[in-house]
Design a protein around this motif. Structure first.
Motif, mmCIF file in Angstrom:
data_model
loop_
_atom_site.group_PDB
_atom_site.id
_atom_site.type_symbol
_atom_site.label_atom_id
_atom_site.label_comp_id
_atom_site.label_asym_id
_atom_site.label_seq_id
_atom_site.Cartn_x
_atom_site.Cartn_y
_atom_site.Cartn_z
ATOM 1 N N ALA A 75 0.823 -1.220 0.000
ATOM 2 C CA ALA A 75 0.000 0.000 0.000
ATOM 3 C C ALA A 75 0.857 1.270 0.000
ATOM 4 O O ALA A 75 0.405 2.314 -0.453
ATOM 5 N N THR A 76 2.073 1.186 0.504
ATOM 6 C CA THR A 76 2.919 2.398 0.511
ATOM 7 C C THR A 76 3.781 2.508 -0.755
ATOM 8 O O THR A 76 4.115 3.619 -1.154
ATOM 9 N N VAL A 77 4.113 1.374 -1.372
ATOM 10 C CA VAL A 77 4.917 1.503 -2.604
ATOM 11 C C VAL A 77 4.049 1.902 -3.804
ATOM 12 O O VAL A 77 4.531 2.594 -4.706
ATOM 13 N N ILE A 78 2.796 1.496 -3.809
ATOM 14 C CA ILE A 78 1.938 1.787 -4.977
ATOM 15 C C ILE A 78 1.828 3.293 -5.240
ATOM 16 O O ILE A 78 2.086 3.743 -6.365
ATOM 17 N N PRO A 79 1.478 4.120 -4.240
ATOM 18 C CA PRO A 79 1.417 5.561 -4.532
ATOM 19 C C PRO A 79 2.764 6.140 -4.955
ATOM 20 O O PRO A 79 2.819 7.056 -5.765
ATOM 21 N N ARG A 80 3.845 5.567 -4.415
ATOM 22 C CA ARG A 80 5.173 6.048 -4.838
ATOM 23 C C ARG A 80 5.401 5.767 -6.320
ATOM 24 O O ARG A 80 5.928 6.600 -7.046
ATOM 25 N N GLU A 81 4.980 4.583 -6.751
ATOM 26 C CA GLU A 81 5.136 4.238 -8.172
ATOM 27 C C GLU A 81 4.319 5.178 -9.047
ATOM 28 O O GLU A 81 4.712 5.516 -10.157
ATOM 29 N N LEU A 82 3.170 5.595 -8.540
ATOM 30 C CA LEU A 82 2.284 6.455 -9.338
ATOM 31 C C LEU A 82 2.602 7.934 -9.161
ATOM 32 O O LEU A 82 2.046 8.778 -9.868
ATOM 33 N N GLY A 83 3.448 8.234 -8.176
ATOM 34 C CA GLY A 83 3.780 9.641 -7.902
ATOM 35 C C GLY A 83 2.593 10.406 -7.329
ATOM 36 O O GLY A 83 2.394 11.587 -7.630
ATOM 37 N N VAL A 84 1.778 9.716 -6.507
ATOM 38 C CA VAL A 84 0.618 10.385 -5.904
ATOM 39 C C VAL A 84 0.747 10.339 -4.383
ATOM 40 O O VAL A 84 1.562 9.596 -3.842
ATOM 41 N N SER A 85 -0.098 11.120 -3.699
ATOM 42 C CA SER A 85 0.005 11.168 -2.247
ATOM 43 C C SER A 85 -0.755 10.007 -1.606
ATOM 44 O O SER A 85 -1.576 9.341 -2.253
ATOM 45 N N LEU A 86 -0.432 9.774 -0.335
ATOM 46 C CA LEU A 86 -1.013 8.649 0.405
ATOM 47 C C LEU A 86 -1.550 9.141 1.744
ATOM 48 O O LEU A 86 -0.879 9.897 2.440
ATOM 49 N N GLN A 87 -2.747 8.726 2.080
ATOM 50 C CA GLN A 87 -3.262 8.940 3.434
ATOM 51 C C GLN A 87 -3.453 7.572 4.061
ATOM 52 O O GLN A 87 -3.889 6.637 3.389
ATOM 53 N N PRO A 134 -19.279 7.716 10.448
ATOM 54 C CA PRO A 134 -18.937 8.245 9.121
ATOM 55 C C PRO A 134 -18.154 9.551 9.183
ATOM 56 O O PRO A 134 -17.273 9.788 8.362
ATOM 57 N N LYS A 135 -18.430 10.376 10.200
ATOM 58 C CA LYS A 135 -17.732 11.675 10.250
ATOM 59 C C LYS A 135 -16.213 11.501 10.395
ATOM 60 O O LYS A 135 -15.452 12.388 10.001
ATOM 61 N N ASP A 136 -15.775 10.372 10.941
ATOM 62 C CA ASP A 136 -14.330 10.133 11.075
ATOM 63 C C ASP A 136 -13.667 9.941 9.709
ATOM 64 O O ASP A 136 -12.467 10.152 9.548
ATOM 65 N N LEU A 137 -14.477 9.488 8.753
ATOM 66 C CA LEU A 137 -13.923 9.190 7.434
ATOM 67 C C LEU A 137 -13.943 10.414 6.510
ATOM 68 O O LEU A 137 -13.134 10.520 5.585
ATOM 69 N N ILE A 138 -14.862 11.343 6.792
ATOM 70 C CA ILE A 138 -15.069 12.486 5.880
ATOM 71 C C ILE A 138 -13.779 13.253 5.562
ATOM 72 O O ILE A 138 -13.489 13.494 4.383
ATOM 73 N N PRO A 139 -12.961 13.629 6.562
ATOM 74 C CA PRO A 139 -11.763 14.404 6.222
ATOM 75 C C PRO A 139 -10.835 13.668 5.257
ATOM 76 O O PRO A 139 -10.231 14.284 4.372
ATOM 77 N N TYR A 140 -10.724 12.344 5.425
ATOM 78 C CA TYR A 140 -9.856 11.586 4.519
ATOM 79 C C TYR A 140 -10.384 11.666 3.084
ATOM 80 O O TYR A 140 -9.635 11.812 2.135
ATOM 81 N N LEU A 141 -11.713 11.534 2.960
ATOM 82 C CA LEU A 141 -12.308 11.513 1.614
ATOM 83 C C LEU A 141 -12.240 12.884 0.958
ATOM 84 O O LEU A 141 -11.931 13.006 -0.224
ATOM 85 N N THR A 142 -12.517 13.930 1.739
ATOM 86 C CA THR A 142 -12.525 15.267 1.132
ATOM 87 C C THR A 142 -11.100 15.769 0.885
ATOM 88 O O THR A 142 -10.878 16.597 0.010
ATOM 89 N N ASN A 143 -10.134 15.256 1.654
ATOM 90 C CA ASN A 143 -8.739 15.666 1.435
ATOM 91 C C ASN A 143 -8.068 14.900 0.302
ATOM 92 O O ASN A 143 -6.993 15.282 -0.154
ATOM 93 N N ALA A 144 -8.666 13.785 -0.106
ATOM 94 C CA ALA A 144 -8.010 12.950 -1.128
ATOM 95 C C ALA A 144 -7.833 13.741 -2.421
ATOM 96 O O ALA A 144 -8.802 14.269 -2.975
ATOM 97 N N GLU A 145 -6.582 13.808 -2.873
ATOM 98 C CA GLU A 145 -6.313 14.509 -4.134
ATOM 99 C C GLU A 145 -6.664 13.587 -5.297
ATOM 100 O O GLU A 145 -6.763 12.369 -5.112
ATOM 101 N N GLU A 146 -6.783 14.167 -6.473
ATOM 102 C CA GLU A 146 -7.129 13.345 -7.635
ATOM 103 C C GLU A 146 -6.069 12.262 -7.857
ATOM 104 O O GLU A 146 -4.872 12.549 -7.894
ATOM 105 N N GLY A 147 -6.519 11.033 -7.961
ATOM 106 C CA GLY A 147 -5.608 9.914 -8.232
ATOM 107 C C GLY A 147 -4.837 9.428 -7.018
ATOM 108 O O GLY A 147 -4.045 8.490 -7.129
ATOM 109 N N SER A 148 -5.052 10.057 -5.858
ATOM 110 C CA SER A 148 -4.257 9.684 -4.675
ATOM 111 C C SER A 148 -4.766 8.380 -4.069
ATOM 112 O O SER A 148 -5.803 7.849 -4.472
ATOM 113 N N VAL A 149 -4.013 7.887 -3.076
ATOM 114 C CA VAL A 149 -4.352 6.616 -2.441
ATOM 115 C C VAL A 149 -4.784 6.857 -0.998
ATOM 116 O O VAL A 149 -4.131 7.590 -0.258
#
Ligand code: ADP
Length: 352
Positions: A81-93, A103-118
């Motif tokens: 899970a940590t090498v995949i975003p590195r291979e794609l050059g995208v960020s990881l949360q 559900p509110k615990d998950l919201i910040p992760y989802l709204t912060n996710a950049e396009e194509g990120s992991v």
């Protein structure tokens, strides 16, 4: 809400959060963890399928499909899970299913996710049902429904998200609901590593730790690591300490054997807890079948620890079998522990 860090957190950030601390890797773990796909040893079939998925996503400039990794602890789920975003050059949360209560615990992760990120969710089987259901539209259509206010004033707003890749890891794929499992495009099971693969990991990591090791000592550590890279790394560190304390730090076969014997790790790689589990079934339950809860109670251990950490390797090596009525030991376990076939013992015996 306390957030899990994105990859390497800065020292001193949110020092009081226990969940956060558990996620901060000791420096040596970070050194040993492969950084790129090419650094990963073993799991060749999984590796080949991931390479194709990564290649296709890159060529089409699309977001990689969601991926689920399952398998016993220490086999490389987090590492993939940590090498995949590195291979794609995208960020990881990184998030933990156990830390999500609503559900509110998950919201910040989802709204912060950049396009194509992991977004990596470890122990995804521990997500409460409500959080899991909240995740479905996020995974499928990249949107979430947020309820604002309560009672008659409550209203739901529909929010769209940037396309992201969810990577889930679980030691218990059987506990995942079918709708969640079906939303993963790739579902990969990680299996135990061969002695040769673990020996390769030990050899490389001895180099990273700057210690000299004989080839035979490498194989010795590998064959006593229960098919698990995390254990191979732990055993290597212990043997290195032993060799430094008792000798000049150069790891020979004799030193490796002495170090592992001092930790009561036997030639199959079983440790004290593994043997106590087998001995409990043989002595107290006359070889079984015994329910895992009963065995755990007798050992004063959590059933989850036995199910996740002890049983998978013993099953794999044929030391126990699972039956509808519980676990049974096999002739292999009797022989390994030096019991006569059919022998059992009273609970007051040497075990307790
Ligand atoms: P999991 O998430 O499945 O519990 P991890 O990914 O944390 O396991 O792996 C534990 C450690 O084992 C990692 O820190 C890494 O050093 C090592 N490891 C795991 N898989 C591999 C691999 N394929 N090649 C080399 N080292 C590995």
């Amino acid at each position: 809400m306390a957030r899990e860090p994105i990859l390497s957190p800065e020292d001193g950030e949110e020092p009081d959060d226990r969940r956060f601390r558990s996620r901060v890797e000791p420096e040596e773990d970070r050194v040993l963890r492969p950084q790129r796909m090419g650094d990963m040893v073993g799991q060749r079939e999984v590796f080949a399928r991931l390479e194709i998925a990564l290649d296709a996503a890159r060529k089409r400039r699309e977001t990689l499909g969601h991926i689920l990794f399952d398998g016993p602890p220490g086999l490389g789920k987090t590492t993939f899970a940590t090498v995949i975003p590195r291979e794609l050059g995208v960020s990881l949360q990184i998030a933990s299913g156990a830390a999500m209560t609503a559900p509110k615990d998950l919201i910040p992760y989802l709204t912060n996710a950049e396009e194509g990120s992991v977004l990596f969710i470890d122990e995804i089987h521990r997500l409460p049902k409500a959080v899991e259901e909240f995740l479905y539209p996020a995974m499928e259509d990249f949107r979430i429904d947020i309820t604002l206010g309560e009672g008659v004033n409550a209203r739901t707003i529909n929010m769209s998200l940037r396309p992201f890749t969810l990577i889930g890891a679980t030691t218990r794929s059987g506990l995942l609901s079918a709708p969640l499992r079906d939303r993963f495009v790739l579902r990969e099971h990680l299996d135990f590593y061969t002695v040769e693969e673990l020996a390769e990991i030990v050899r490389r990591n001895a180099g990273k730790l700057g210690c000299q090791i004989e080839a035979s000592a490498t194989t010795e550590i590998a064959s006593r690591s229960r098919g698990t890279p995390r254990l191979a790394n732990n055993r290597l560190r212990w043997v290195r300490d032993y060799a430094t304390s008792k000798a000049d730090g150069h790891i020979t076969l004799t030193l490796a054997q002495a170090a592992l014997e001092m930790q009561r790790i036997d030639r199959l790689g079983l440790d004290g807890q593994d043997r106590r589990y087998l001995e409990t079934i043989i002595r107290v339950f006359h070889g079984g079948p015994a329910g895992v809860e009963a065995v755990a109670h007798t050992m004063n251990t959590a059933p989850d620890t036995l199910i996740d950490e002890v049983e998978p390797f013993l099953l794999r090596r044929g030391l126990i079998v699972r039956t509808p009525r519980g676990r049974r030991t096999t002739p292999v376990s009797y022989e390994h522990l030096g019991f006569e076939p059919g022998q059992s013992g009273d609970p007051q015996g040497k075990l307790f």
